[in-house]
Design a protein around this motif. Structure first.
Motif, PDB file in Angstrom:
ATOM      1  N   HIS A 171       0.221  26.241  -5.642  1.00 38.40           N
ATOM      2  CA  HIS A 171       0.002  24.884  -6.135  1.00 38.40           C
ATOM      3  C   HIS A 171       1.305  24.173  -6.490  1.00 38.40           C
ATOM      4  N   LEU A 172       2.294  24.910  -6.920  1.00 29.58           N
ATOM      5  CA  LEU A 172       3.604  24.309  -7.147  1.00 29.58           C
ATOM      6  C   LEU A 172       4.212  23.859  -5.816  1.00 29.58           C
ATOM      7  N   THR A 173       4.043  24.671  -4.773  1.00 28.90           N
ATOM      8  CA  THR A 173       4.518  24.286  -3.438  1.00 28.90           C
ATOM      9  C   THR A 173       3.807  23.029  -2.946  1.00 28.90           C
ATOM     10  N   LEU A 174       2.505  22.959  -3.151  1.00 28.21           N
ATOM     11  CA  LEU A 174       1.760  21.750  -2.788  1.00 28.21           C
ATOM     12  C   LEU A 174       2.279  20.532  -3.544  1.00 28.21           C
ATOM     13  N   ALA A 175       2.541  20.696  -4.829  1.00 28.95           N
ATOM     14  CA  ALA A 175       3.023  19.584  -5.641  1.00 28.95           C
ATOM     15  C   ALA A 175       4.404  19.116  -5.185  1.00 28.95           C
ATOM     16  N   VAL A 176       5.310  20.047  -4.942  1.00 27.50           N
ATOM     17  CA  VAL A 176       6.652  19.678  -4.498  1.00 27.50           C
ATOM     18  C   VAL A 176       6.595  18.982  -3.146  1.00 27.50           C
ATOM     19  N   THR A 177       5.790  19.491  -2.240  1.00 23.60           N
ATOM     20  CA  THR A 177       5.616  18.845  -0.934  1.00 23.60           C
ATOM     21  C   THR A 177       5.071  17.433  -1.099  1.00 23.60           C
ATOM     22  N   SER A 178       4.104  17.277  -1.977  1.00 26.07           N
ATOM     23  CA  SER A 178       3.527  15.952  -2.229  1.00 26.07           C
ATOM     24  C   SER A 178       4.528  15.023  -2.896  1.00 26.07           C
ATOM     25  N   PHE A 179       5.372  15.555  -3.789  1.00 23.61           N
ATOM     26  CA  PHE A 179       6.440  14.741  -4.377  1.00 23.61           C
ATOM     27  C   PHE A 179       7.347  14.198  -3.277  1.00 23.61           C
ATOM     28  N   LEU A 180       7.755  15.091  -2.372  1.00 21.89           N
ATOM     29  CA  LEU A 180       8.672  14.685  -1.305  1.00 21.89           C
ATOM     30  C   LEU A 180       8.032  13.676  -0.357  1.00 21.89           C
ATOM     31  N   LEU A 181       6.798  13.948   0.060  1.00 26.61           N
ATOM     32  CA  LEU A 181       6.114  13.018   0.960  1.00 26.61           C
ATOM     33  C   LEU A 181       5.823  11.692   0.261  1.00 26.61           C
ATOM     34  N   GLY A 182       5.388  11.757  -0.996  1.00 31.48           N
ATOM     35  CA  GLY A 182       5.129  10.533  -1.752  1.00 31.48           C
ATOM     36  C   GLY A 182       6.390   9.706  -1.928  1.00 31.48           C
ATOM     37  N   THR A 183       7.505  10.387  -2.153  1.00 33.19           N
ATOM     38  CA  THR A 183       8.782   9.684  -2.279  1.00 33.19           C
ATOM     39  C   THR A 183       9.160   9.011  -0.962  1.00 33.19           C
ATOM     40  N   ALA A 184       9.029   9.730   0.140  1.00 34.70           N
ATOM     41  CA  ALA A 184       9.368   9.167   1.455  1.00 34.70           C
ATOM     42  C   ALA A 184       8.484   7.966   1.781  1.00 34.70           C
ATOM     43  N   VAL A 185       7.187   8.109   1.586  1.00 32.38           N
ATOM     44  CA  VAL A 185       6.255   7.016   1.873  1.00 32.38           C
ATOM     45  C   VAL A 185       6.530   5.830   0.947  1.00 32.38           C
ATOM     46  N   GLY A 186       6.764   6.110  -0.338  1.00 33.48           N
ATOM     47  CA  GLY A 186       7.062   5.048  -1.292  1.00 33.48           C
ATOM     48  C   GLY A 186       8.353   4.320  -0.961  1.00 33.48           C
ATOM     49  N   LEU A 187       9.365   5.052  -0.518  1.00 36.98           N
ATOM     50  CA  LEU A 187      10.628   4.410  -0.141  1.00 36.98           C
ATOM     51  C   LEU A 187      10.471   3.531   1.098  1.00 36.98           C
ATOM     52  N   ILE A 188       9.667   3.965   2.045  1.00 39.19           N
ATOM     53  CA  ILE A 188       9.389   3.124   3.218  1.00 39.19           C
ATOM     54  C   ILE A 188       8.722   1.830   2.764  1.00 39.19           C
ATOM     55  N   GLY A 189       7.736   1.949   1.879  1.00 40.30           N
ATOM     56  CA  GLY A 189       7.066   0.764   1.354  1.00 40.30           C
ATOM     57  C   GLY A 189       8.006  -0.131   0.573  1.00 40.30           C
ATOM     58  N   PHE A 233       0.836  -1.210   0.000  1.00 42.25           N
ATOM     59  CA  PHE A 233       0.000   0.000   0.000  1.00 42.25           C
ATOM     60  C   PHE A 233       0.868   1.256   0.000  1.00 42.25           C
ATOM     61  N   LEU A 234       1.881   1.285   0.851  1.00 44.27           N
ATOM     62  CA  LEU A 234       2.759   2.455   0.924  1.00 44.27           C
ATOM     63  C   LEU A 234       3.513   2.651  -0.384  1.00 44.27           C
ATOM     64  N   LEU A 235       3.985   1.570  -0.965  1.00 44.60           N
ATOM     65  CA  LEU A 235       4.677   1.662  -2.248  1.00 44.60           C
ATOM     66  C   LEU A 235       3.730   2.173  -3.338  1.00 44.60           C
ATOM     67  N   ALA A 236       2.525   1.630  -3.373  1.00 47.58           N
ATOM     68  CA  ALA A 236       1.535   2.073  -4.366  1.00 47.58           C
ATOM     69  C   ALA A 236       1.162   3.538  -4.144  1.00 47.58           C
ATOM     70  N   PHE A 237       1.048   3.958  -2.891  1.00 46.01           N
ATOM     71  CA  PHE A 237       0.741   5.357  -2.592  1.00 46.01           C
ATOM     72  C   PHE A 237       1.833   6.282  -3.121  1.00 46.01           C
ATOM     73  N   GLY A 238       3.084   5.904  -2.940  1.00 44.80           N
ATOM     74  CA  GLY A 238       4.190   6.711  -3.437  1.00 44.80           C
ATOM     75  C   GLY A 238       4.162   6.843  -4.952  1.00 44.80           C
ATOM     76  N   VAL A 239       3.915   5.736  -5.643  1.00 46.08           N
ATOM     77  CA  VAL A 239       3.832   5.765  -7.107  1.00 46.08           C
ATOM     78  C   VAL A 239       2.636   6.601  -7.548  1.00 46.08           C
ATOM     79  N   TRP A 240       1.501   6.395  -6.903  1.00 44.46           N
ATOM     80  CA  TRP A 240       0.276   7.138  -7.239  1.00 44.46           C
ATOM     81  C   TRP A 240       0.485   8.640  -7.032  1.00 44.46           C
TER      82      TRP A 240
END
Length: 92
Positions: free
Chosen positions: A51-69, A10-17
């Motif tokens: 919105h660019l700030t939101l996207a960059v933050t989401s990239f970073l969080l998605g990457t962190a969550v995906g790496l944990i997964g 799930f965490l890996l899929a969340f990061g990719v998504w």
């Protein structure tokens, strides 16, 4: 801490998504012709920067969550292979 197989995937899929969605969003934001992202002079507006700030933050969080997964999935696979080997080495 050890995660279950389902939680790991799930965490890996969340990061990719997250990457898929936000890359699409930034692409659409960049091409925005409605006047929200860029003013008439072609300069970025506050809407764009927020919105660019939101996207960059989401990239970073998605990457962190995906790496944990990903790390958890790899650990589970490694431990599964080790368990399979030890089962074969054990005399019946």
């Amino acid at each position: 801490m050890r995660l279950s197989r389902a939680a790991s995937w799930f965490l890996l899929a969340f990061g990719v998504w997250s990457w898929f969605i936000w890359v699409s969003f930034v692409r659409n934001l960049w091409k925005n012709g409605s006047g929200l992202a860029f003013d008439t002079a072609g300069d970025p507006t506050s809407y764009f920067w927020v919105h660019l700030t939101l996207a960059v933050t989401s990239f970073l969080l998605g990457t962190a969550v995906g790496l944990i997964g990903l790390r958890s999935v790899l650990v589970l696979r490694r431990s599964s292979r080790t368990a399979d080997r030890s089962d074969r080495d054990t005399p019946a």
